[in-house]
Design a protein around this motif. Structure first.
Motif, PDB file in Angstrom:
ATOM      1  N   GLU A 181      -2.076  -1.282  -1.071  1.00  0.00           N
ATOM      2  CA  GLU A 181      -1.762  -2.699  -0.973  1.00  0.00           C
ATOM      3  C   GLU A 181      -2.261  -2.972   0.699  1.00  0.00           C
ATOM      4  O   GLU A 181      -2.385  -4.220   0.828  1.00  0.00           O
ATOM      5  N   LYS A 182      -2.365  -2.107   1.338  1.00  0.00           N
ATOM      6  CA  LYS A 182      -2.654  -2.263   2.982  1.00  0.00           C
ATOM      7  C   LYS A 182      -4.212  -2.226   3.138  1.00  0.00           C
ATOM      8  O   LYS A 182      -4.639  -2.557   4.169  1.00  0.00           O
ATOM      9  N   GLY A 183      -5.009  -1.911   2.168  1.00  0.00           N
ATOM     10  CA  GLY A 183      -6.222  -2.039   2.353  1.00  0.00           C
ATOM     11  C   GLY A 183      -6.719  -0.509   3.017  1.00  0.00           C
ATOM     12  O   GLY A 183      -7.899  -0.607   3.817  1.00  0.00           O
ATOM     13  N   VAL A 184      -6.168   0.462   3.010  1.00  0.00           N
ATOM     14  CA  VAL A 184      -6.415   1.653   3.506  1.00  0.00           C
ATOM     15  C   VAL A 184      -6.924   2.778   2.772  1.00  0.00           C
ATOM     16  O   VAL A 184      -6.224   2.943   1.647  1.00  0.00           O
ATOM     17  N   HIS A 185      -7.860   3.558   3.153  1.00  0.00           N
ATOM     18  CA  HIS A 185      -8.436   4.587   2.321  1.00  0.00           C
ATOM     19  C   HIS A 185      -7.724   6.035   3.017  1.00  0.00           C
ATOM     20  O   HIS A 185      -7.934   6.259   4.189  1.00  0.00           O
ATOM     21  N   ILE A 186      -7.291   6.653   1.923  1.00  0.00           N
ATOM     22  CA  ILE A 186      -6.774   7.957   2.356  1.00  0.00           C
ATOM     23  C   ILE A 186      -7.500   9.121   1.597  1.00  0.00           C
ATOM     24  O   ILE A 186      -7.576   9.116   0.356  1.00  0.00           O
ATOM     25  N   PRO A 187      -8.596   9.781   2.314  1.00  0.00           N
ATOM     26  CA  PRO A 187      -9.237  10.938   1.463  1.00  0.00           C
ATOM     27  C   PRO A 187      -8.347  11.839   0.670  1.00  0.00           C
ATOM     28  O   PRO A 187      -7.160  12.021   1.052  1.00  0.00           O
ATOM     29  N   ASP A 188      -9.011  12.368  -0.585  1.00  0.00           N
ATOM     30  CA  ASP A 188      -8.309  13.176  -1.290  1.00  0.00           C
ATOM     31  C   ASP A 188      -8.113  14.414  -0.727  1.00  0.00           C
ATOM     32  O   ASP A 188      -8.879  14.905   0.381  1.00  0.00           O
ATOM     33  N   GLY A 189      -7.007  14.881  -0.888  1.00  0.00           N
ATOM     34  CA  GLY A 189      -6.492  16.047  -0.281  1.00  0.00           C
ATOM     35  C   GLY A 189      -5.865  16.162   1.172  1.00  0.00           C
ATOM     36  O   GLY A 189      -5.461  17.096   1.744  1.00  0.00           O
ATOM     37  N   GLN A 190      -6.001  14.688   1.681  1.00  0.00           N
ATOM     38  CA  GLN A 190      -5.608  14.573   3.095  1.00  0.00           C
ATOM     39  C   GLN A 190      -4.304  14.065   3.430  1.00  0.00           C
ATOM     40  O   GLN A 190      -3.918  13.850   4.477  1.00  0.00           O
TER      41      GLN A 190
END
Length: 294
Positions: free
Chosen positions: A205-214
């Motif tokens: 929703e906020k346009g933020v990328h969270i890497p897998d496993g992080q």
């Protein structure tokens, strides 16, 4: 009110201990440019209602949270926090302990025979793991034979919920209202059992990328007392203690708490409080969840 605030993404997270709070604070700091700070009533109301901030929080099944809360609180207020290796370089933790240890004095049986952290660890940690490192005890199942569980059950029997001896034992709903009893302007509540999914939805929703496993983060410590030895009667008492959380947060009651005899069963009910106009009662517009009577 303590919260994590991201002005960049107009996001405010309200912390509730033992409800994926470590993961949430990690996510706010590392992915949403958030910082912990105190937020006043007018500031929060303005941010949500006029500046388009979202106020979120995570909640957890009350019975399982109570287990974790007691486990954490028991450790934090043990006599090993007054002296010894754990607090050797933590003067503030030691000071907090001496300021608060009176709160557990009404439960003298909790720490009988456990004067040091070493005595405590021997109760729940396998000897092979303990010989390697005390930290290894956090990653393996407890070998506790019922000694700690018995103390837990005795505590639940004596506890009325009115004077929690540690912040971790507070009801979750108490973190979602102001001191006046008025609710916080919550935008959305998430279930902590699906915390990762919740944060990924928020990030989308906020346009933020969270890497897998992080994402997953926190104190993944094995529970020290053996929950399998907790009786159904104790579980029902906990459900009564946590009735406001179950009712207000719409969690399904565990089967053991809703299939008991009438004098032990737990249920949610709203009472309609009438307003009087003269001598006639004709308006019912206030709904109140009554306090449980022990």
């Amino acid at each position: 009110m303590l919260a994590s605030v991201s002005d960049t993404h107009k996001l405010i997270y309200r912390n509730i201990p033992k409800s994926s709070s470590s993961t949430a604070r990690h996510a706010m700091k590392d992915f949403f440019d958030g910082n912990d700070r105190r937020v006043k009533h007018d500031e929060l109301e303005l941010a949500v209602h006029q500046l388009d901030y979202a106020l979120i929080s995570f909640v957890r099944d009350p019975l399982n949270r109570f287990y974790s809360s007691f486990d954490e609180s028991f450790f934090r207020l043990g006599p090993w926090m007054g002296s010894g290796p754990i607090v050797a370089d933590k003067p503030r933790v030691k000071k907090w302990y001496f300021e608060n240890k009176y709160k557990v004095e009404k439960y003298p049986y909790l720490y009988e025979g456990l004067p040091t952290i070493g005595h405590f660890r021997k109760v729940y940690c396998p000897p092979d793991e303990l010989s390697i490192s005390p930290l290894a005890c956090n990653d393996v199942p407890s070998i506790e034979n019922g000694t700690l569980a018995h103390r837990f059950e005795r505590f639940v029997r004596d506890y009325d919920g009115r004077e929690p001896f540690d912040v971790h034992l507070y009801l979750q709903v108490s973190s979602l209202v102001w001191v006046t009893g008025n609710p916080l302007p919550i935008t959305k509540l998430y279930n902590s059992t699906e915390a990762d999914k919740g944060w990924l939805d928020i990030a989308h929703e906020k346009g933020v990328h969270i890497p897998d496993g992080q994402l997953t983060h926190g104190r993944r410590i094995t529970r020290r007392f053996n929950v399998s030895k907790v009786s159904d009667a104790t579980k029902r008492k906990i459900c009564r203690l946590m009735a406001l959380d179950y009712c207000c947060l719409n969690f399904e009651l565990p089967e053991v708490c809703r299939t008991a005899d009438d004098d032990e069963a737990v249920f949610c009910a709203l009472d309609k409080i009438p307003k009087r106009e003269g001598d006639k009662i004709d308006i019912f517009d206030e709904l109140v969840i009554q306090q449980w009577n022990f």
